[in-house]
Design a protein around this motif. Structure first.
Motif, short mmCIF file in Angstrom:
data_model
loop_
_atom_site.label_atom_id
_atom_site.label_comp_id
_atom_site.label_asym_id
_atom_site.label_seq_id
_atom_site.Cartn_x
_atom_site.Cartn_y
_atom_site.Cartn_z
N HIS A 1 -21.12 -15.43 -23.86
CA HIS A 1 -22.57 -15.31 -23.69
C HIS A 1 -23.36 -15.69 -24.94
O HIS A 1 -24.48 -16.20 -24.82
CB HIS A 1 -22.94 -13.89 -23.30
N GLU A 2 -22.80 -15.43 -26.12
CA GLU A 2 -23.61 -15.56 -27.33
C GLU A 2 -23.02 -16.42 -28.44
O GLU A 2 -23.75 -17.07 -29.17
CB GLU A 2 -23.90 -14.17 -27.91
N ASP A 3 -21.71 -16.41 -28.60
CA ASP A 3 -21.11 -17.01 -29.80
C ASP A 3 -20.51 -18.39 -29.59
O ASP A 3 -20.28 -19.11 -30.55
CB ASP A 3 -20.04 -16.07 -30.37
N SER A 4 -20.24 -18.77 -28.36
CA SER A 4 -19.64 -20.07 -28.08
C SER A 4 -20.68 -21.18 -28.19
O SER A 4 -21.88 -20.94 -28.05
CB SER A 4 -19.07 -20.06 -26.66
N LYS B 1 -22.96 -21.75 -23.69
CA LYS B 1 -23.33 -20.42 -23.21
C LYS B 1 -22.85 -20.34 -21.77
O LYS B 1 -23.31 -21.08 -20.91
CB LYS B 1 -24.84 -20.24 -23.30
N VAL B 2 -21.89 -19.44 -21.51
CA VAL B 2 -21.21 -19.39 -20.21
C VAL B 2 -21.38 -18.02 -19.57
O VAL B 2 -21.21 -16.99 -20.23
CB VAL B 2 -19.70 -19.70 -20.37
N VAL B 3 -21.70 -18.02 -18.28
CA VAL B 3 -21.68 -16.79 -17.47
C VAL B 3 -20.51 -16.93 -16.51
O VAL B 3 -20.44 -17.90 -15.75
CB VAL B 3 -23.01 -16.58 -16.71
N HIS B 4 -19.59 -16.00 -16.55
CA HIS B 4 -18.34 -16.09 -15.79
C HIS B 4 -18.58 -16.02 -14.28
O HIS B 4 -18.02 -16.77 -13.52
CB HIS B 4 -17.39 -14.97 -16.24
N ARG B 5 -19.34 -15.08 -13.82
CA ARG B 5 -19.75 -14.85 -12.43
C ARG B 5 -18.65 -14.37 -11.49
O ARG B 5 -18.88 -14.21 -10.30
CB ARG B 5 -20.42 -16.10 -11.83
N ASP B 6 -17.45 -14.12 -11.99
CA ASP B 6 -16.40 -13.58 -11.13
C ASP B 6 -15.45 -12.69 -11.94
O ASP B 6 -14.24 -12.73 -11.77
CB ASP B 6 -15.62 -14.71 -10.46
N LEU B 7 -16.04 -11.89 -12.82
CA LEU B 7 -15.22 -11.02 -13.66
C LEU B 7 -14.77 -9.81 -12.85
O LEU B 7 -15.58 -9.08 -12.28
CB LEU B 7 -16.02 -10.55 -14.88
N ALA C 1 -17.79 -20.08 -12.92
CA ALA C 1 -18.58 -19.96 -14.15
C ALA C 1 -19.74 -20.96 -14.16
O ALA C 1 -19.69 -22.01 -13.52
CB ALA C 1 -17.70 -20.19 -15.37
N ARG C 2 -20.75 -20.59 -14.89
CA ARG C 2 -21.94 -21.44 -14.99
C ARG C 2 -22.31 -21.61 -16.46
O ARG C 2 -22.36 -20.64 -17.21
CB ARG C 2 -23.08 -20.78 -14.23
N ILE C 3 -22.57 -22.84 -16.84
CA ILE C 3 -22.98 -23.13 -18.21
C ILE C 3 -24.50 -23.06 -18.28
O ILE C 3 -25.19 -23.66 -17.46
CB ILE C 3 -22.49 -24.52 -18.66
N PHE C 4 -24.99 -22.33 -19.26
CA PHE C 4 -26.43 -22.21 -19.48
C PHE C 4 -26.83 -23.09 -20.65
O PHE C 4 -26.02 -23.41 -21.51
CB PHE C 4 -26.79 -20.76 -19.82
N GLY C 5 -28.11 -23.45 -20.68
CA GLY C 5 -28.64 -24.16 -21.84
C GLY C 5 -28.62 -23.26 -23.06
O GLY C 5 -28.62 -22.03 -22.93
N ARG C 6 -28.61 -23.83 -24.23
CA ARG C 6 -28.51 -23.07 -25.48
C ARG C 6 -29.58 -21.97 -25.59
O ARG C 6 -29.30 -20.88 -26.04
CB ARG C 6 -28.62 -24.03 -26.67
N VAL D 1 -22.37 -15.14 -5.66
CA VAL D 1 -21.02 -15.66 -5.77
C VAL D 1 -20.10 -14.59 -6.33
O VAL D 1 -20.55 -13.57 -6.83
CB VAL D 1 -20.96 -16.93 -6.65
N GLY D 2 -18.83 -14.85 -6.29
CA GLY D 2 -17.84 -13.90 -6.81
C GLY D 2 -17.23 -13.10 -5.69
O GLY D 2 -17.64 -13.18 -4.54
N THR D 3 -16.21 -12.34 -6.06
CA THR D 3 -15.53 -11.52 -5.05
C THR D 3 -15.46 -10.09 -5.49
O THR D 3 -15.68 -9.76 -6.60
CB THR D 3 -14.09 -12.04 -4.81
#
Length: 107
Positions: A56-59, A62-68, A89-94, A105-107
């Motif tokens: 979410h912050e350091d990579s 910026k990625v949201v997993h959406r199926d954790l 997963a979804r990539i967000f803008g910086r 989405v997700g299970t």
């Protein structure tokens, strides 16, 4: 100590730590449990949280997993948690902090 001893002595299940002995010498009052070689769950959960913080912050991405979920957390030989399954997963803008989605989405 009395409450814990009375309770644990009556409980027997493969997923509960087993009481193997007690020590009540002078001022020493100890309960002795079976040896459990791996770490506690709080350290595993902390490792998962660090992985999410990275996503979410350091990579650079910026990625949201959406199926954790539990089945998407794998443990290596040293019991270190590894987040897996990035299919949803979804990539967000910086600088992006939120998004609107049309479906769940997700299970």
């Amino acid at each position: 100590l009395k409450n814990e001893l009375a309770l644990v002595a009556k409980l027997k299940h493969k997923n509960l730590v087993r009481l193997v002995g007690i020590c009540l010498e002078q001022q020493e009052r100890l309960l002795v449990y079976e040896f459990v070689p791996n770490r506690s769950l709080d350290l595993i959960l902390f490792g998962i949280a660090r992985g999410l913080q990275y996503l979410h912050e350091d990579s650079q991405l910026k990625v949201v997993h959406r199926d954790l979920k539990a089945s998407n957390i794998l443990l290596d030989a040293d019991m270190n948690p590894k987040i897996s399954d990035f299919g949803l997963a979804r990539i967000f803008g910086r600088d992006q902090t939120q998004a609107v989605t049309d479906h769940v989405v997700g299970t």
